[in-house]
Write a protein that holds these residues in place. Sequence first.
Motif, PDB file in Angstrom:
ATOM      1  N   ASP A   1       0.830  -1.212   0.000  1.00 43.98           N
ATOM      2  CA  ASP A   1       0.000   0.000   0.000  1.00 43.98           C
ATOM      3  C   ASP A   1       0.859   1.254   0.000  1.00 43.98           C
ATOM      4  N   LEU A   2       1.953   1.233   0.761  1.00 43.45           N
ATOM      5  CA  LEU A   2       2.833   2.402   0.790  1.00 43.45           C
ATOM      6  C   LEU A   2       3.440   2.647  -0.594  1.00 43.45           C
ATOM      7  N   LEU A   3       3.861   1.576  -1.256  1.00 41.79           N
ATOM      8  CA  LEU A   3       4.418   1.747  -2.597  1.00 41.79           C
ATOM      9  C   LEU A   3       3.397   2.354  -3.549  1.00 41.79           C
ATOM     10  N   ALA A   4       2.191   1.814  -3.542  1.00 37.58           N
ATOM     11  CA  ALA A   4       1.162   2.337  -4.446  1.00 37.58           C
ATOM     12  C   ALA A   4       0.870   3.805  -4.140  1.00 37.58           C
ATOM     13  N   ASP A   5       0.823   4.152  -2.862  1.00 34.92           N
ATOM     14  CA  ASP A   5       0.582   5.531  -2.469  1.00 34.92           C
ATOM     15  C   ASP A   5       1.728   6.435  -2.912  1.00 34.92           C
ATOM     16  N   MET A   6       2.943   5.999  -2.696  1.00 29.95           N
ATOM     17  CA  MET A   6       4.106   6.797  -3.081  1.00 29.95           C
ATOM     18  C   MET A   6       4.141   7.006  -4.591  1.00 29.95           C
ATOM     19  N   HIS A   7       3.849   5.956  -5.337  1.00 28.65           N
ATOM     20  CA  HIS A   7       3.900   6.071  -6.796  1.00 28.65           C
ATOM     21  C   HIS A   7       2.784   6.963  -7.325  1.00 28.65           C
ATOM     22  N   ALA A   8       1.685   7.031  -6.599  1.00 25.57           N
ATOM     23  CA  ALA A   8       0.577   7.902  -7.025  1.00 25.57           C
ATOM     24  C   ALA A   8       0.819   9.360  -6.656  1.00 25.57           C
ATOM     25  N   ARG A   9       1.510   9.607  -5.544  1.00 30.91           N
ATOM     26  CA  ARG A   9       1.606  10.957  -5.001  1.00 30.91           C
ATOM     27  C   ARG A   9       2.960  11.620  -5.216  1.00 30.91           C
ATOM     28  N   PHE A  10       3.998  10.865  -5.483  1.00 33.46           N
ATOM     29  CA  PHE A  10       5.329  11.460  -5.570  1.00 33.46           C
ATOM     30  C   PHE A  10       5.423  12.370  -6.789  1.00 33.46           C
ATOM     31  N   ASP A  11       5.913  13.556  -6.568  1.00 36.29           N
ATOM     32  CA  ASP A  11       6.040  14.562  -7.624  1.00 36.29           C
ATOM     33  C   ASP A  11       7.460  14.520  -8.172  1.00 36.29           C
ATOM     34  N   LEU A  12       7.586  14.127  -9.425  1.00 37.32           N
ATOM     35  CA  LEU A  12       8.917  14.027 -10.032  1.00 37.32           C
ATOM     36  C   LEU A  12       9.573  15.391 -10.198  1.00 37.32           C
ATOM     37  N   GLY A  13       8.776  16.459 -10.218  1.00 35.46           N
ATOM     38  CA  GLY A  13       9.328  17.793 -10.435  1.00 35.46           C
ATOM     39  C   GLY A  13      10.397  18.199  -9.440  1.00 35.46           C
ATOM     40  N   PRO A  14      10.115  18.137  -8.109  1.00 36.43           N
ATOM     41  CA  PRO A  14      11.121  18.557  -7.127  1.00 36.43           C
ATOM     42  C   PRO A  14      12.270  17.564  -6.944  1.00 36.43           C
ATOM     43  N   ALA A  15      12.265  16.456  -7.684  1.00 37.01           N
ATOM     44  CA  ALA A  15      13.265  15.408  -7.458  1.00 37.01           C
ATOM     45  C   ALA A  15      14.408  15.473  -8.466  1.00 37.01           C
ATOM     46  N   LYS A  16      14.709  16.683  -8.926  1.00 42.10           N
ATOM     47  CA  LYS A  16      15.736  16.826  -9.960  1.00 42.10           C
ATOM     48  C   LYS A  16      17.111  16.351  -9.500  1.00 42.10           C
ATOM     49  N   ASP A  17      17.372  16.371  -8.193  1.00 43.82           N
ATOM     50  CA  ASP A  17      18.687  15.960  -7.711  1.00 43.82           C
ATOM     51  C   ASP A  17      18.724  14.481  -7.340  1.00 43.82           C
ATOM     52  N   VAL A  18      17.641  13.738  -7.618  1.00 40.45           N
ATOM     53  CA  VAL A  18      17.655  12.288  -7.433  1.00 40.45           C
ATOM     54  C   VAL A  18      18.061  11.654  -8.764  1.00 40.45           C
ATOM     55  N   PRO A  19      19.102  10.831  -8.788  1.00 43.64           N
ATOM     56  CA  PRO A  19      19.579  10.303 -10.075  1.00 43.64           C
ATOM     57  C   PRO A  19      18.564   9.385 -10.734  1.00 43.64           C
TER      58      PRO A  19
END
Length: 347
Positions: A115-133
């Motif tokens: 459930d946590l994975l599904a929630d994270m994949h639905a809600r995580f915003d790729l925009g602010p994650a520019k410094d994540v490789p």
Amino acid sequence: MSEQEGRRAEFLTGAGWGLAEIQPLAGDASFRRYFRLRDGERKAMLMDAPPPVEDVRPFQRIARLLHQLDYSAPLILAGDPAGGFLLLEDLGDATYTRLIEAGADERMLYLLATDLLADMHARFDLGPAKDVPAYSDQRLLDEAALLTDWFLPAATGNPTDPDIRADYLARWAAVLPLARTVPDSLTLRDYHIDNLMYLEERPGLRACGLLDFQDAVIGPVAYDLVSLIEDARRDIGPEIVAACRARYLERSPGIDAAALDRSLAILGAQRHAKVIGIFCRLMKRDGKPGYLRHLPRLWRLIARGLEHPDLADMRAWFETHVPAPLRTIPESLQASASTQLGIRSPA
């Protein structure tokens, strides 16, 4: 007192924990060390990750992203990135591993993690994650090559032929794009029960505590799910695997089931090949034999993943160059492990 111990004591004093009792915890496959701190009613964890081999800044960065999603990653109480120290919230001892060994509800724990994975994949915003490789194809290929670079020489007694290695990587390069027909999201990369905790007093998804996420990348959503349900370190019943897959699809209506299954098969096989190579390297290079016992399980998992039709060419390579008799713990590494552990071979 060693130089690193001196720096550690200086950091703890500056952070207000100079009088704390320090208990070292069991190590893992990395060069990081963890210590539990007690100071009266206070408790905390110390991460000691000496540079340049280790770097605590990715942990800080990913922890902030997880906190923004209101997940239970350890809070960072103090830090000295230059020295390689982080003072962390102590989430306790209730890892999934310990709880399941003690008879806890395994299905409930796995579904919570799903459930946590599904929630994270639905809600995580790729925009602010520019410094994540990004989890690029080249990085996946470099990881897959660990099998030809560390396992195959140990299994055959000879260096891997460059043409065989190149053919292996070419077949992976051809199939990896098929794993990307699912969306990308934050991928923690070591999402398995050793790195998950059950925090009974916290509501909802916050009951699932997260550890060891400093190597996170932006990659296909199937990667962490296959890490969870195809664990290198333990067998998971098919009913739990099926329940997690069904729950993930139920909570992720935008993801095509066939695309997910294809991505799970490809990334699962790639991950297992990588981990086989890592476990052999841990023995050969670092003198850590304890991981070798998992190789037979990993080979079973690879064989299952290679049954997917889109992996037919990859399956053919394995059947040619790693036939069934080689899919075990290499005898050379077993001998080295026996020497490391002081075990005499039978006459």
